[in-house]
Design a protein around this motif. Structure first.
Motif, PDB file in Angstrom:
ATOM      1  N   GLY A  21       0.819  -1.205   0.013  1.00  0.00           N
ATOM      2  CA  GLY A  21       0.016   0.085  -0.106  1.00  0.00           C
ATOM      3  C   GLY A  21       0.919   1.306  -0.035  1.00  0.00           C
ATOM      4  N   ASP A  77       1.884  -1.599  -4.401  1.00  0.00           N
ATOM      5  CA  ASP A  77       0.642  -1.010  -4.302  1.00  0.00           C
ATOM      6  C   ASP A  77      -0.301  -1.814  -5.209  1.00  0.00           C
ATOM      7  OD1 ASP A  77      -0.431   2.007  -2.917  1.00  0.00           O
ATOM      8  OD2 ASP A  77      -1.710   1.271  -4.321  1.00  0.00           O
ATOM      9  N   ARG A  78      -1.598  -1.732  -5.063  1.00  0.00           N
ATOM     10  CA  ARG A  78      -2.441  -2.477  -5.806  1.00  0.00           C
ATOM     11  C   ARG A  78      -2.683  -2.003  -7.264  1.00  0.00           C
ATOM     12  NH1 ARG A  78      -8.063  -0.272  -2.532  1.00  0.00           N
ATOM     13  NH2 ARG A  78      -7.741   1.642  -3.426  1.00  0.00           N
ATOM     14  N   PRO A 113      -3.215   2.015   6.084  1.00  0.00           N
ATOM     15  CA  PRO A 113      -3.942   1.350   5.343  1.00  0.00           C
ATOM     16  C   PRO A 113      -5.472   1.838   5.165  1.00  0.00           C
ATOM     17  CG  PRO A 113      -3.325   0.020   7.317  1.00  0.00           C
ATOM     18  CD  PRO A 113      -2.592   1.454   7.352  1.00  0.00           C
ATOM     19  N   GLU A 114      -5.773   1.620   4.107  1.00  0.00           N
ATOM     20  CA  GLU A 114      -7.289   2.322   3.918  1.00  0.00           C
ATOM     21  C   GLU A 114      -8.386   1.565   4.582  1.00  0.00           C
ATOM     22  OE1 GLU A 114     -10.104   2.353  -0.241  1.00  0.00           O
ATOM     23  OE2 GLU A 114      -8.197   1.647  -0.319  1.00  0.00           O
ATOM     24  N   GLY A 146     -11.536  -0.038   5.714  1.00  0.00           N
ATOM     25  CA  GLY A 146     -12.742  -0.683   5.006  1.00  0.00           C
ATOM     26  C   GLY A 146     -12.175  -1.635   3.989  1.00  0.00           C
ATOM     27  N   SER A 147     -10.846  -1.565   3.667  1.00  0.00           N
ATOM     28  CA  SER A 147     -10.294  -2.499   2.419  1.00  0.00           C
ATOM     29  C   SER A 147      -9.676  -3.622   3.363  1.00  0.00           C
ATOM     30  CB  SER A 147      -8.966  -1.811   1.922  1.00  0.00           C
ATOM     31  OG  SER A 147      -8.351  -2.337   1.239  1.00  0.00           O
ATOM     32  N   PRO A 148      -9.566  -4.734   2.790  1.00  0.00           N
ATOM     33  CA  PRO A 148      -8.982  -6.051   3.267  1.00  0.00           C
ATOM     34  C   PRO A 148      -7.377  -5.795   3.138  1.00  0.00           C
ATOM     35  CG  PRO A 148     -10.047  -6.834   1.291  1.00  0.00           C
ATOM     36  CD  PRO A 148     -10.482  -5.134   1.581  1.00  0.00           C
ATOM     37  N   MET A 149      -6.893  -4.911   2.507  1.00  0.00           N
ATOM     38  CA  MET A 149      -5.637  -4.907   2.202  1.00  0.00           C
ATOM     39  C   MET A 149      -4.537  -5.103   3.294  1.00  0.00           C
ATOM     40  SD  MET A 149      -2.903  -1.954   1.438  1.00  0.00           S
ATOM     41  CE  MET A 149      -2.972  -1.084   2.854  1.00  0.00           C
ATOM     42  N   ASP A 199      -5.069  -8.731   4.340  1.00  0.00           N
ATOM     43  CA  ASP A 199      -4.791  -9.739   3.429  1.00  0.00           C
ATOM     44  C   ASP A 199      -3.214  -9.900   3.447  1.00  0.00           C
ATOM     45  OD1 ASP A 199      -7.055 -10.040   2.332  1.00  0.00           O
ATOM     46  OD2 ASP A 199      -6.974  -8.893   0.744  1.00  0.00           O
ATOM     47  N   THR A 251      -7.961   3.748  10.050  1.00  0.00           N
ATOM     48  CA  THR A 251      -7.258   3.033   9.055  1.00  0.00           C
ATOM     49  C   THR A 251      -7.435   1.572   9.244  1.00  0.00           C
ATOM     50  OG1 THR A 251      -5.492   2.944  10.637  1.00  0.00           O
ATOM     51  CG2 THR A 251      -5.518   4.771   9.154  1.00  0.00           C
ATOM     52  N   SER A 288      -8.056  -2.648   8.387  1.00  0.00           N
ATOM     53  CA  SER A 288      -9.300  -3.575   8.412  1.00  0.00           C
ATOM     54  C   SER A 288      -9.081  -4.739   9.626  1.00  0.00           C
ATOM     55  CB  SER A 288      -9.283  -4.257   7.123  1.00  0.00           C
ATOM     56  OG  SER A 288      -8.139  -5.175   6.812  1.00  0.00           O
TER      57      SER A 288
END
Length: 147
Positions: free
Chosen positions: A60, A81-82, A116-117, A119-122, A125, A145, A147
């Motif tokens: 990220g 990053d994605r 880290p974002e 609500g994102s599973p980043m 994961d 920040t 998840s």
């Protein structure tokens, strides 16, 4: 020698006593150009020390600003990053899903997650796939920040 950190210097100047608050559009531009989190020399030193010369994997990474600063401090860093981001880029950032990045770099000693974002599973994961020794998390505990 501490790394050159224009964002920290700029943040210090903009938030000095007696300065007006930062306009939201200016804040958004600073985040776009640098990072969500303003690094400090102490934070960077702690990350480098924890890695102990081993590989740091940043998942990220956005613009790659934190990775760039850590590289200036002598650390070996792979920034991922994605997706591809618009310029600026402070260093190379490889497009890679969060859960895949630790599998591609099984030799990483430290996983770095900077803001880290929400609500994102980043983050989960990346943590689920990481097999190294250390995790450096920069963000809010039970805040906006991760998840």
């Amino acid at each position: 020698m501490p790394p050159i950190d224009p964002y920290h210097s700029l943040h210090r100047a903009l938030t000095a006593e007696g300065m007006p608050s930062i306009d939201p559009s200016a804040r958004k531009a600073l985040i776009w150009a640098y990072s969500w989190a303003v690094p400090s020399a102490d934070a960077l030193e702690a990350i480098v020390d924890a890695a102990g010369g081993g590989l740091i994997l940043e998942v990220g990474a956005g613009t790659g600003y934190w990775a760039w600063l850590l590289q200036q401090a002598g650390a070996r860093v792979v920034a991922t990053d994605r997706a591809e981001h618009a310029p600026p880029r402070w260093t190379e950032v490889v497009a890679c899903p969060a859960g895949e990045a630790p599998r591609r770099h099984p030799d990483a000693r430290l996983l770095l997650l900077v803001w880290p974002e929400l609500g994102s599973p980043m983050a989960s994961d990346a943590l689920g796939a990481f097999r190294g020794e250390w995790v450096a998390y920069v963000g809010e505990w039970e805040g906006r920040t991760g998840s």
